[in-house]
Design a protein around this motif. Structure first.
Motif, short mmCIF file in Angstrom:
data_model
loop_
_atom_site.label_atom_id
_atom_site.label_comp_id
_atom_site.label_asym_id
_atom_site.label_seq_id
_atom_site.Cartn_x
_atom_site.Cartn_y
_atom_site.Cartn_z
N ASN A 40 5.45 -5.60 1.40
CA ASN A 40 6.86 -5.39 1.73
C ASN A 40 7.73 -5.16 0.50
OD1 ASN A 40 6.26 -5.83 4.42
ND2 ASN A 40 6.87 -7.98 4.40
N HIS A 43 6.75 -1.36 -5.12
CA HIS A 43 7.40 -0.05 -5.22
C HIS A 43 8.64 0.06 -4.33
CE1 HIS A 43 4.16 1.20 -7.67
NE2 HIS A 43 3.28 1.44 -6.73
N THR A 44 9.38 -1.02 -4.19
CA THR A 44 10.62 -0.94 -3.39
C THR A 44 11.81 -1.40 -4.22
OG1 THR A 44 10.65 -3.18 -2.49
CG2 THR A 44 9.31 -1.56 -1.31
N ASP B 88 1.33 0.96 3.42
CA ASP B 88 2.62 0.55 3.99
C ASP B 88 2.62 0.94 5.47
OD1 ASP B 88 5.21 0.26 4.84
OD2 ASP B 88 6.11 1.44 3.23
N ARG B 126 13.24 4.56 4.88
CA ARG B 126 12.81 4.89 3.51
C ARG B 126 13.95 4.63 2.52
NH1 ARG B 126 8.12 4.30 2.68
NH2 ARG B 126 8.18 5.59 0.82
N SER B 129 14.71 0.86 1.45
CA SER B 129 13.91 0.17 0.44
C SER B 129 13.38 1.11 -0.64
CB SER B 129 12.73 -0.55 1.10
OG SER B 129 11.93 0.38 1.79
N GLY B 130 13.82 2.37 -0.60
CA GLY B 130 13.28 3.34 -1.56
C GLY B 130 13.61 2.97 -2.99
N HIS B 131 12.68 3.27 -3.86
CA HIS B 131 12.87 2.94 -5.26
C HIS B 131 13.97 3.80 -5.86
CE1 HIS B 131 11.77 0.83 -8.79
NE2 HIS B 131 10.64 0.41 -8.29
N GLY B 140 15.50 8.27 -4.10
CA GLY B 140 15.14 7.05 -3.40
C GLY B 140 16.24 6.43 -2.57
N ARG B 141 17.46 6.66 -2.92
CA ARG B 141 18.56 5.91 -2.30
C ARG B 141 19.46 6.79 -1.45
NH1 ARG B 141 23.50 4.64 -3.50
NH2 ARG B 141 23.53 5.91 -5.38
#
Lengths: 287, 237
Positions: A40, A43-44, B88, B126, B129-131, B140-141
């Motif tokens: 969870n 890479h988040t 995931d 996505r 929680s995207g990097h 990512g955001r």
């Protein structure tokens, strides 16, 4: 045996689960430590990661994985393992635990914990991968005895013999799940305490305790119900044999309020201190 | 029995294309019996249904409203054509929108809103929680989408009223983003100046002609508005 540093957490922890993110940091109630599902977080970024970091400042956090497929035949996902190691390093996790199972075949992920045939070949195969993983994560790895609903064709040893063979060959720790011991004994027959004693208990680094459901005549390990007295009986015996290792109260489906989960953790902690002595769950030297 | 033989025999059963008896015929008996062996096929299917159910509750309800009984069939077809391949679990849903589009293109579904909602919901997950990748973490955001329908509006309409009628076609551009400060998920319907401001932040200089008439002051205003909405972080300068 691999040099197992004494685990930092002690007492009875709970899983850090999304429904509790908004309130966990504000709870005045006792939480000894937290366990996460690293999948969870690897890479988040974002709110969940921010909550985890805040929790890690307050509690010891241990990671318990579900996807590495220790018994699988595909190489470990290098990118994931790198991310996992970075997460464990950031959390200061003294060890990592995962399940003695496979979870994928030929790249297809089943998102379940699937039992292997209890054979010498499977034991050697798993042991090699566990050693490899411990080397890559640069910390000890503990393997969980899973619940299984069928003995796989071709098995030549018992479940206890298989777990022992893997742990001995890998020289790794045991993440002892007492609910799984109870569920397996009920589903396959036999005394739960005999099932417990068949495991390499001297290698126990941590324990899990949880609830289960009954479905079509079989017990299913769903971590979605209160702990039943029979599981507590196994827990008591395990504590007597293993001593003061950290215990995790798992509640992963039909997740109730944080208070309800903490009530269950309090109940497990009371048993812990009753068996091991007052203050044992606090890591007291007097215990 | 080798491990390789074990995996070869188990995979079709776990994927629902072979019975447990086939496994037993291939590998030999189990003291647990075929029914308990086959329970693993049930568990794996359940897991995949659960992933999609938890990600797409609104879409599932809509599909069942418009096409009663359709959801289980859609999910089973999706499992067969797009097996899960990532650690995931949520990534199992990555191609669900494509799957719904393919169903529409062959006449099995009648409206693009299903595939657009699936895309939007997957993006939300996505983005949540995207990097963060760059200074403003565009990859990512923040994600930009143009839909053929007012999909963002309809997403919220369905939350308010599950009986909301299917929308008429009307293109809608939406930013789906995680707020730069509080990390909450938001949608933002940008103006042309907002799109140009995003492009400028990303260092894109070769803008389409529709943006040519926008002046510097308009771009600055749009940039400020997007900072206020948490789409952008304030510029260092």
């Amino acid at each position: 045996m691999r040099n197992l540093a004494p685990p930092k957490p002690h007492g009875v922890g709970i899983g850090l689960r999304p429904p509790h993110y908004p309130e966990i940091l504000d709870t005045p109630r006792r939480i000894d430590w937290l366990e996460i599902v690293p999948e969870n977080f690897v890479h988040t970024a974002g709110a969940a990661m921010r909550t985890l970091r805040a929790c890690a400042e307050r509690w010891q956090v241990i990671a318990h994985g579900v996807s590495l497929s220790l018994g699988g035949r595909e190489p470990f996902d290098a990118d994931y393992v790198r991310g996992l190691k970075a997460l464990l390093d950031e959390l200061g996790a003294p060890y990592y635990t995962d399940h003695l199972c496979y979870a994928a075949i030929d790249g297809v992920a089943y998102h379940d914990l699937l039992p292997l045939p209890f054979t010498d070949e499977a034991a050697l195969h798993c042991a090699g991968r566990i050693r490899e993983l411990a080397d890559r994560l640069e910390r000890p790895v503990g393997i969980e005895n899973i619940s299984f609903y069928a003995v796989m064709p071709g098995s030549t040893m018992t479940h206890g013999e298989f777990v022992t063979a893997v742990a001995e060959e890998a020289d790794c720790a045991l993440m002892l799940d007492v609910n799984n011991v109870f569920v397996n004994a009920r589903n396959h027959g036999g005394d739960p305490l005999e099932w417990l004693r068949a495991l390499p208990l001297h290698r126990t680094i941590q324990m899990h305790i949880a609830g289960h459901i009954e479905e079509d005549g079989r017990l299913v390990d769903n971590h979605g119900r209160p702990i039943v007295p029979g599981v507590y009986s196994v827990f008591r015996e395990a504590l007597q044999r293993v001593g003061a290792v950290p215990v995790l109260l798992e509640w992963d489906s039909d997740i109730p309020s944080l208070d309800r989960v903490l009530d269950e953790a309090d109940a497990a902690r009371a048993v812990y201190d009753e068996v091991l002595g007052p203050g044992a769950s606090s890591g007291s030297d007097a215990a | 029995m080798t491990l390789d033989a074990f995996y070869r025999a188990m995979a079709p059963m776990l994927e629902g294309t072979a019975s447990p008896q086939v496994v037993i015929d291939t590998l030999g008996p189990t003291p647990s019996g075929a029914e308990n062996l086959g329970f693993y096929s049930t568990l794996v299917e359940r897991n995949h249904f659960k992933i999609l159910f938890e990600l797409f509750p609104i879409l599932r309800a809509l599909l069942l409203r418009e096409h009663p009984g359709s959801w289980p069939k859609i999910v089973r077809q999706y499992r067969a054509t797009h097996p899960a391949t990532h650690w995931d679990p949520n990534r199992f849903a990555e191609h669900f929108s494509e799957h719904l589009r393919a169903m529409r293109e062959r006449g099995a579904l009648d409206h693009p809103i299903y595939e657009e909602l699936a895309d939007l919901v997957y993006l939300r997950q996505r983005v949540y929680s995207g990097h963060d990748l760059g200074p403003d973490a565009y990859d990512g955001r923040v994600v930009v989408r143009q839909y053929s329908h007012p999909t963002s509006d309809y997403y919220f309409a369905l939350h308010e009223d599950p009986s909301a009628p299917l929308p008429q076609a009307r293109p809608q551009v939406v930013f789906v983003y995680r707020h730069a400060q509080d990390h909450a998920l938001h949608h933002f319907l940008p103006t042309a100046a907002g799109l140009a401001a995003l492009a400028r932040r990303q260092g894109i200089t070769d803008l389409p002609p529709m943006f040519a008439a926008l002046g510097e002051a308009q771009l600055e205003d749009a940039d400020r508005a997007l900072v206020e909405h948490g789409v952008f972080t304030p510029r260092a300068d």
